[in-house]
Design a protein around this motif. Sequence first.
Motif, short mmCIF file in Angstrom:
data_model
loop_
_atom_site.label_atom_id
_atom_site.label_comp_id
_atom_site.label_asym_id
_atom_site.label_seq_id
_atom_site.Cartn_x
_atom_site.Cartn_y
_atom_site.Cartn_z
N PHE A 1 0.82 -1.20 0.00
CA PHE A 1 0.00 0.00 0.00
C PHE A 1 0.86 1.26 0.00
O PHE A 1 2.02 1.24 0.43
N ASP A 2 0.27 2.37 -0.46
CA ASP A 2 1.01 3.62 -0.49
C ASP A 2 0.94 4.33 0.85
O ASP A 2 0.33 3.85 1.80
N GLU A 3 1.58 5.51 0.90
CA GLU A 3 1.68 6.25 2.16
C GLU A 3 0.32 6.60 2.75
O GLU A 3 0.15 6.64 3.97
N LYS A 4 -0.67 6.84 1.90
CA LYS A 4 -1.97 7.31 2.37
C LYS A 4 -2.84 6.18 2.91
O LYS A 4 -3.74 6.42 3.73
N THR A 5 -2.61 4.97 2.44
CA THR A 5 -3.53 3.87 2.79
C THR A 5 -2.91 2.78 3.67
O THR A 5 -3.64 1.97 4.23
N LYS A 6 -1.57 2.74 3.79
CA LYS A 6 -0.97 1.61 4.49
C LYS A 6 -1.31 1.59 5.98
O LYS A 6 -1.42 0.51 6.58
N ALA A 7 -1.48 2.76 6.61
CA ALA A 7 -1.81 2.79 8.03
C ALA A 7 -3.18 2.18 8.28
O ALA A 7 -3.37 1.39 9.22
N GLN A 8 -4.14 2.53 7.43
CA GLN A 8 -5.48 1.96 7.57
C GLN A 8 -5.46 0.47 7.30
O GLN A 8 -6.11 -0.31 8.00
N ALA A 9 -4.70 0.06 6.27
CA ALA A 9 -4.61 -1.37 5.93
C ALA A 9 -3.99 -2.16 7.07
O ALA A 9 -4.44 -3.27 7.39
N LEU A 10 -2.96 -1.61 7.70
CA LEU A 10 -2.31 -2.30 8.81
C LEU A 10 -3.23 -2.41 10.01
O LEU A 10 -3.26 -3.44 10.70
N GLY A 11 -4.01 -1.36 10.26
CA GLY A 11 -4.99 -1.41 11.34
C GLY A 11 -6.02 -2.50 11.13
O GLY A 11 -6.37 -3.24 12.06
N VAL A 12 -6.50 -2.63 9.89
CA VAL A 12 -7.46 -3.69 9.58
C VAL A 12 -6.83 -5.06 9.71
O VAL A 12 -7.44 -5.99 10.24
N ALA A 13 -5.58 -5.19 9.24
CA ALA A 13 -4.88 -6.48 9.33
C ALA A 13 -4.73 -6.92 10.78
O ALA A 13 -5.01 -8.08 11.13
N PHE A 14 -4.30 -6.01 11.65
CA PHE A 14 -4.10 -6.36 13.05
C PHE A 14 -5.44 -6.55 13.78
O PHE A 14 -5.48 -7.18 14.84
N ALA A 15 -6.51 -6.01 13.23
CA ALA A 15 -7.83 -6.25 13.83
C ALA A 15 -8.22 -7.71 13.74
O ALA A 15 -9.10 -8.18 14.48
N GLY B 1 -8.91 0.19 25.67
CA GLY B 1 -9.03 -0.65 24.48
C GLY B 1 -8.87 0.13 23.19
O GLY B 1 -8.29 -0.36 22.21
N LEU B 2 -9.36 1.36 23.16
CA LEU B 2 -9.27 2.18 21.95
C LEU B 2 -7.83 2.56 21.61
O LEU B 2 -7.55 2.97 20.48
N THR B 3 -6.90 2.42 22.58
CA THR B 3 -5.51 2.80 22.32
C THR B 3 -4.66 1.63 21.84
O THR B 3 -3.43 1.76 21.73
N VAL B 4 -5.27 0.50 21.53
CA VAL B 4 -4.52 -0.69 21.12
C VAL B 4 -3.64 -0.40 19.91
O VAL B 4 -2.59 -1.02 19.70
N PHE B 5 -4.04 0.57 19.09
CA PHE B 5 -3.29 0.86 17.87
C PHE B 5 -1.86 1.33 18.15
O PHE B 5 -0.96 1.13 17.33
N ILE B 6 -1.63 1.94 19.31
CA ILE B 6 -0.31 2.53 19.57
C ILE B 6 0.75 1.45 19.78
O ILE B 6 1.95 1.68 19.52
N TYR B 7 0.35 0.27 20.23
CA TYR B 7 1.35 -0.79 20.42
C TYR B 7 1.18 -1.96 19.47
O TYR B 7 2.05 -2.85 19.43
N MET B 8 0.11 -2.00 18.67
CA MET B 8 -0.05 -3.04 17.67
C MET B 8 0.50 -2.57 16.32
O MET B 8 1.58 -2.97 15.91
N SER B 9 -0.22 -1.71 15.64
CA SER B 9 0.26 -1.21 14.35
C SER B 9 1.19 -0.02 14.52
O SER B 9 2.00 0.28 13.63
N GLY B 10 1.11 0.67 15.66
CA GLY B 10 1.86 1.91 15.88
C GLY B 10 3.36 1.82 15.66
O GLY B 10 3.93 2.64 14.91
N PRO B 11 4.08 0.86 16.27
CA PRO B 11 5.53 0.82 16.09
C PRO B 11 5.96 0.74 14.63
O PRO B 11 6.88 1.44 14.22
N ALA B 12 5.29 -0.10 13.84
CA ALA B 12 5.67 -0.23 12.43
C ALA B 12 5.40 1.07 11.67
O ALA B 12 6.23 1.52 10.87
N ILE B 13 4.24 1.68 11.92
CA ILE B 13 3.90 2.91 11.21
C ILE B 13 4.84 4.04 11.61
O ILE B 13 5.27 4.84 10.77
N ILE B 14 5.17 4.12 12.89
CA ILE B 14 6.09 5.16 13.36
C ILE B 14 7.46 5.02 12.69
O ILE B 14 8.02 5.99 12.18
N ILE B 15 8.00 3.80 12.65
CA ILE B 15 9.31 3.58 12.04
C ILE B 15 9.28 3.89 10.55
O ILE B 15 10.18 4.56 10.01
#
Length: 410
Positions: free
Chosen positions: A114-128, A317-331
Amino acid sequence: MLLQAIPYGLAQNVPPLFIHYLHTDFSFSLANVGLIFTVGAVASSLVSPFGGAFYSKFSTRMVMFCAMLVSCVGLFMNAFVTTLPMYFLANAIIQIGCVVYSGLGVPYLIGTWFDEKTKAQALGVAFAGGSIGNFFLQPIFANLLHKYAVNSVDGLHHVYLIAAIAALVVGCVVLLFIIRDHKVATAQNANASAEAKEETTQLQGIGAANVRKLSSFWILACGMFFIGLNISAQSSQYANFFDALHIPAAIVGTVGSTFAIACLIGNVSGGVLFAKLGVFHSALIAFVLQTLSCLTMIALYFTHMSWLGYIWAALYGLTVFIYMSGPAIIIQDLFGMRESSESLGLFSIFFAVGFAVGNFVFGLVVDKAGYLSAWIMTLVFIVIGYLILCAMIKKIQGKDYAHMNSLPTK
């Protein structure tokens, strides 16, 4: 998502259900059973930097497939071992495989698809997928354990075997027949290592070697260590805390269900936050919500009003993104995609170590000074961790390393 729901879910989310049966069937102490998970967390944190290097040298799908097989070897070992050291070894193998194919592989794969605009959303869905898998895996294996594993070592081994077979079958189907490397269509005649090398050279970013030279990277990672201490306490200790307050078990169960639903929403909405607001403002939102969730626990300590448990579950629970998809997206956002899996592996060590020792530190403070002191300590961890994280994100974003191919000369 399917990879997260079944193989990852069976390796990470289902094992806590086995704790009671390991304690009763083998007479292991609860402390020793808890140590099984600590050994796994430490093993995965040690392997992360080396596991990430494979993705810059070999086919992404091949690395993920081999790592999934390693994880399944550990799951199959659980179906036969009878001694505590062998359970230590089995869980270490499981977690090593998991961190390579899930913690490192899934973000890298999504980043190349995915590109820069969509990969964060895609990763969130994947980890869901992990949260979705929990909805049916938890009741299925709870019933299987109740049916076969009560005072029966053979029955316990039978349930472990079911989990291992399910993880292996689904993992093979997904990785052999569904997932494809990004460059497969354009490099069919190239071998796997040449394909991975070609893909890597086209990705932007300063590379793992240059990332390691930056003091700001190491300070950023230290922030994740403190966040790991907090996540470990809030994720693992809430049930014990509620029990100490004599909150009915039925309410504790529904709080857990509320937490699971909030995690599902948090994974998906977190991807949207990263895509729309960026990593700095998303981290800031997580900071506010986790601060409020910890304050809710302190308020619950003084008031004993059980409905605050549901508030805590929703906020945290709503903050799960910061330690699931967050590290990869931040890097990826701060340093670019080039060799991002290697940088992520190193970055993840700090969170993993914080998470591994967080339970012990929290429990030690509870034993010495009580729950109020432990939650205040957790609040301090939150403030320190997020102040470091947000400050470093802001500083590194100004350098624009993600769109460079090397560090600027001084």
